[in-house]
Design a protein around this motif. Structure first.
Motif, PDB file in Angstrom:
ATOM      1  N   MET A  75      87.117  74.879   9.847  1.00 49.84           N
ATOM      2  CA  MET A  75      87.874  73.722  10.049  1.00 49.84           C
ATOM      3  C   MET A  75      86.751  72.767  10.208  1.00 49.84           C
ATOM      4  SD  MET A  75      90.807  72.799  12.653  1.00 49.84           S
ATOM      5  CE  MET A  75      90.726  74.608  13.185  1.00 49.84           C
ATOM      6  N   TYR A  76      86.674  71.761   9.429  1.00 46.67           N
ATOM      7  CA  TYR A  76      85.501  70.765   9.567  1.00 46.67           C
ATOM      8  C   TYR A  76      86.109  69.719  10.605  1.00 46.67           C
ATOM      9  CZ  TYR A  76      81.654  67.818   8.246  1.00 46.67           C
ATOM     10  OH  TYR A  76      80.600  66.862   8.551  1.00 46.67           O
ATOM     11  N   VAL A  77      85.201  68.650  10.849  1.00 45.83           N
ATOM     12  CA  VAL A  77      85.409  67.562  11.760  1.00 45.83           C
ATOM     13  C   VAL A  77      87.086  67.047  11.724  1.00 45.83           C
ATOM     14  CG1 VAL A  77      84.290  65.812  10.268  1.00 45.83           C
ATOM     15  CG2 VAL A  77      84.794  65.695  12.912  1.00 45.83           C
ATOM     16  N   TRP A  78      87.176  66.821  10.584  1.00 46.08           N
ATOM     17  CA  TRP A  78      88.710  66.071  10.319  1.00 46.08           C
ATOM     18  C   TRP A  78      89.897  66.887  10.803  1.00 46.08           C
ATOM     19  CZ3 TRP A  78      87.681  60.991  10.302  1.00 46.08           C
ATOM     20  CH2 TRP A  78      86.595  60.715   9.799  1.00 46.08           C
ATOM     21  N   ALA A  79      89.717  68.085  10.391  1.00 48.08           N
ATOM     22  CA  ALA A  79      90.781  69.142  10.785  1.00 48.08           C
ATOM     23  C   ALA A  79      90.821  69.241  12.316  1.00 48.08           C
ATOM     24  CB  ALA A  79      90.633  70.453  10.101  1.00 48.08           C
ATOM     25  N   ARG A  80      89.661  69.503  12.864  1.00 47.21           N
ATOM     26  CA  ARG A  80      89.372  69.507  14.333  1.00 47.21           C
ATOM     27  C   ARG A  80      90.102  68.325  15.247  1.00 47.21           C
ATOM     28  NH1 ARG A  80      83.568  72.699  14.652  1.00 47.21           N
ATOM     29  NH2 ARG A  80      84.570  74.763  14.825  1.00 47.21           N
ATOM     30  N   MET A  81      89.765  67.158  14.477  1.00 48.35           N
ATOM     31  CA  MET A  81      90.361  65.494  15.054  1.00 48.35           C
ATOM     32  C   MET A  81      91.671  65.661  14.943  1.00 48.35           C
ATOM     33  SD  MET A  81      89.334  61.783  14.373  1.00 48.35           S
ATOM     34  CE  MET A  81      87.549  61.964  14.706  1.00 48.35           C
ATOM     35  N   ALA A  82      92.292  66.196  13.899  1.00 51.42           N
ATOM     36  CA  ALA A  82      93.632  66.238  13.662  1.00 51.42           C
ATOM     37  C   ALA A  82      94.309  66.930  14.791  1.00 51.42           C
ATOM     38  CB  ALA A  82      93.982  66.333  12.361  1.00 51.42           C
ATOM     39  N   ARG A  83      93.697  68.209  14.949  1.00 50.80           N
ATOM     40  CA  ARG A  83      94.328  69.238  16.078  1.00 50.80           C
ATOM     41  C   ARG A  83      94.186  68.524  17.308  1.00 50.80           C
ATOM     42  NH1 ARG A  83      91.246  74.480  17.451  1.00 50.80           N
ATOM     43  NH2 ARG A  83      90.394  72.979  18.756  1.00 50.80           N
ATOM     44  N   MET A  84      92.869  67.834  17.575  1.00 46.94           N
ATOM     45  CA  MET A  84      92.908  67.083  19.035  1.00 46.94           C
ATOM     46  C   MET A  84      94.005  66.381  18.995  1.00 46.94           C
ATOM     47  SD  MET A  84      91.424  64.303  20.427  1.00 46.94           S
ATOM     48  CE  MET A  84      90.360  63.672  19.009  1.00 46.94           C
ATOM     49  N   ILE A  85      94.155  65.356  18.150  1.00 47.46           N
ATOM     50  CA  ILE A  85      95.185  64.164  18.245  1.00 47.46           C
ATOM     51  C   ILE A  85      96.492  64.899  18.529  1.00 47.46           C
ATOM     52  CG2 ILE A  85      96.273  62.373  17.054  1.00 47.46           C
ATOM     53  CD1 ILE A  85      93.306  61.836  15.976  1.00 47.46           C
ATOM     54  N   ALA A  86      96.999  65.932  17.701  1.00 45.87           N
ATOM     55  CA  ALA A  86      98.309  66.353  17.580  1.00 45.87           C
ATOM     56  C   ALA A  86      98.411  67.034  18.878  1.00 45.87           C
ATOM     57  CB  ALA A  86      98.354  67.691  16.400  1.00 45.87           C
ATOM     58  N   THR A  87      97.525  67.542  19.605  1.00 46.87           N
ATOM     59  CA  THR A  87      97.713  68.448  20.794  1.00 46.87           C
ATOM     60  C   THR A  87      97.342  67.319  22.276  1.00 46.87           C
ATOM     61  OG1 THR A  87      95.486  69.144  21.129  1.00 46.87           O
ATOM     62  CG2 THR A  87      97.305  70.538  19.856  1.00 46.87           C
ATOM     63  N   ALA A  88      96.964  66.157  22.008  1.00 44.02           N
ATOM     64  CA  ALA A  88      96.692  65.251  22.954  1.00 44.02           C
ATOM     65  C   ALA A  88      97.891  65.148  24.005  1.00 44.02           C
ATOM     66  CB  ALA A  88      96.165  63.971  22.680  1.00 44.02           C
ATOM     67  N   SER A  89      99.059  65.039  23.757  1.00 42.53           N
ATOM     68  CA  SER A  89     100.084  64.881  24.706  1.00 42.53           C
ATOM     69  C   SER A  89     100.398  66.094  25.605  1.00 42.53           C
ATOM     70  CB  SER A  89     101.411  64.467  23.817  1.00 42.53           C
ATOM     71  OG  SER A  89     102.089  65.384  22.911  1.00 42.53           O
ATOM     72  N   PRO A 102      81.314  79.366  10.269  1.00 45.91           N
ATOM     73  CA  PRO A 102      80.390  79.220   9.496  1.00 45.91           C
ATOM     74  C   PRO A 102      79.899  77.738   8.862  1.00 45.91           C
ATOM     75  CG  PRO A 102      81.771  80.821   8.630  1.00 45.91           C
ATOM     76  CD  PRO A 102      82.574  80.076   9.936  1.00 45.91           C
ATOM     77  N   THR A 103      80.693  76.807   9.124  1.00 50.16           N
ATOM     78  CA  THR A 103      80.471  75.486   8.768  1.00 50.16           C
ATOM     79  C   THR A 103      79.653  74.842   9.942  1.00 50.16           C
ATOM     80  OG1 THR A 103      82.536  74.728   9.372  1.00 50.16           O
ATOM     81  CG2 THR A 103      82.337  75.088   7.122  1.00 50.16           C
ATOM     82  N   ASP A 104      79.411  75.483  11.191  1.00 50.99           N
ATOM     83  CA  ASP A 104      78.725  74.960  12.069  1.00 50.99           C
ATOM     84  C   ASP A 104      77.533  75.484  12.360  1.00 50.99           C
ATOM     85  OD1 ASP A 104      81.169  73.655  13.080  1.00 50.99           O
ATOM     86  OD2 ASP A 104      81.954  75.387  14.076  1.00 50.99           O
ATOM     87  N   LEU A 146      75.229  77.533  16.547  1.00 49.73           N
ATOM     88  CA  LEU A 146      75.833  76.239  16.400  1.00 49.73           C
ATOM     89  C   LEU A 146      74.666  75.357  16.130  1.00 49.73           C
ATOM     90  CD1 LEU A 146      78.570  74.902  16.819  1.00 49.73           C
ATOM     91  CD2 LEU A 146      77.896  74.308  18.913  1.00 49.73           C
ATOM     92  N   ASN A 147      74.453  74.489  15.288  1.00 49.85           N
ATOM     93  CA  ASN A 147      73.536  73.717  14.788  1.00 49.85           C
ATOM     94  C   ASN A 147      73.537  72.375  15.933  1.00 49.85           C
ATOM     95  OD1 ASN A 147      74.275  71.247  13.634  1.00 49.85           O
ATOM     96  ND2 ASN A 147      74.899  72.231  11.855  1.00 49.85           N
ATOM     97  N   ASN A 148      72.482  71.839  16.118  1.00 47.26           N
ATOM     98  CA  ASN A 148      72.277  70.531  17.168  1.00 47.26           C
ATOM     99  C   ASN A 148      73.161  69.496  16.566  1.00 47.26           C
ATOM    100  OD1 ASN A 148      70.566  70.095  14.939  1.00 47.26           O
ATOM    101  ND2 ASN A 148      69.068  68.855  16.328  1.00 47.26           N
ATOM    102  N   ALA A 149      73.241  69.290  15.402  1.00 51.76           N
ATOM    103  CA  ALA A 149      74.307  68.053  15.067  1.00 51.76           C
ATOM    104  C   ALA A 149      75.644  68.325  15.322  1.00 51.76           C
ATOM    105  CB  ALA A 149      74.091  67.912  13.254  1.00 51.76           C
ATOM    106  N   ARG A 150      76.146  69.555  15.316  1.00 54.49           N
ATOM    107  CA  ARG A 150      77.636  69.807  15.609  1.00 54.49           C
ATOM    108  C   ARG A 150      78.015  69.644  17.116  1.00 54.49           C
ATOM    109  NH1 ARG A 150      80.210  69.589  11.632  1.00 54.49           N
ATOM    110  NH2 ARG A 150      79.691  71.451  10.738  1.00 54.49           N
ATOM    111  N   TYR A 151      76.766  69.768  17.720  1.00 49.03           N
ATOM    112  CA  TYR A 151      76.955  69.560  19.359  1.00 49.03           C
ATOM    113  C   TYR A 151      77.326  68.191  19.374  1.00 49.03           C
ATOM    114  CZ  TYR A 151      74.955  73.965  20.765  1.00 49.03           C
ATOM    115  OH  TYR A 151      74.563  75.420  21.329  1.00 49.03           O
ATOM    116  N   MET A 152      76.917  67.228  18.803  1.00 48.03           N
ATOM    117  CA  MET A 152      77.016  65.965  18.815  1.00 48.03           C
ATOM    118  C   MET A 152      78.631  65.241  18.511  1.00 48.03           C
ATOM    119  SD  MET A 152      74.279  65.137  20.210  1.00 48.03           S
ATOM    120  CE  MET A 152      72.969  66.451  20.322  1.00 48.03           C
ATOM    121  N   MET A 153      78.821  66.114  17.351  1.00 45.04           N
ATOM    122  CA  MET A 153      80.045  65.865  16.645  1.00 45.04           C
ATOM    123  C   MET A 153      81.311  66.485  17.713  1.00 45.04           C
ATOM    124  SD  MET A 153      82.709  67.492  14.861  1.00 45.04           S
ATOM    125  CE  MET A 153      82.279  68.957  14.566  1.00 45.04           C
TER     126      MET A 153
END
Length: 181
Positions: A1-15, A34-36, A43-50
């Motif tokens: 699940m790349y950043v956009w899917a993770r963001m969509a999940r975060m937004i959908a569960t915010a309430s 595996p994409t991280d 976990l690669n250092n750039a993924r921590y920032m994302m």
């Protein structure tokens, strides 16, 4: 699940996580995919920032700051960050990103993101410096004005010694970067 899917999940569960209260925490659960990973299979250092970005966006969304920023043509902007890695997050390991607004001085906000393993141990810590930019007036907004516009009365706590050192280091590095222009 790349950043956009993770963001969509975060937004959908915010309430379901309720409103963010200044001084509180945002807790987002993840698994190292595996994409991280990098060639060390962690976990690669750039993924921590994302993932820290997602923690900040969760705070902005749940506090009402995103809605307010759109209304006033304000833009939350990162100034810089410092990160330390103390334990690796291996492939498939579950962890949480625990994000918070720690305090502020004038126009500068200090945030913190802790990467917490399922064992409860901290794997990494990121401190951030950010502000809210008023595009129409070409200035950073004093945080007292932002807090008032959010209709809350929370006051900043005094900076800790590590936070003050971080702010000083950030200011000096920023001056160095500007001198290089």
């Amino acid at each position: 699940m790349y950043v956009w899917a993770r963001m969509a999940r975060m937004i959908a569960t915010a309430s379901s996580r309720g409103p963010y209260v200044m001084g509180g925490e945002s807790r987002l659960a993840f698994r190292c995919l595996p994409t991280d990973i990098d060639y060390n299979v962690h976990l690669n250092n750039a993924r921590y920032m994302m993932l820290a970005d997602l923690g900040r966006i969760d705070i902005f969304l749940r506090s009402g700051l995103l809605r307010l920023a759109r209304k006033k043509a304000w833009a939350p902007m990162m100034g810089g960050l410092q990160s330390v890695y103390v334990r690796e997050i291996r492939l498939w390991r579950c962890f949480e990103v625990v994000s918070s607004i720690e305090s502020w001085e004038g126009t500068q906000v200090i945030g913190k993101h802790r990467f917490v393993l399922d064992s409860g141990e901290t794997a990494a810590l990121i401190m951030t410096n950010a502000g809210i930019y008023d595009r129409a007036n070409r200035r950073f907004v004093d945080m007292g004005e932002v807090v008032a516009a959010l209709e809350t009365s929370v006051q900043p706590r005094p900076l800790t010694e590590p936070e003050r050192l971080f702010m000083t280091s950030h200011r000096r590095l920023r001056d160095l970067a500007k001198a290089g222009d």
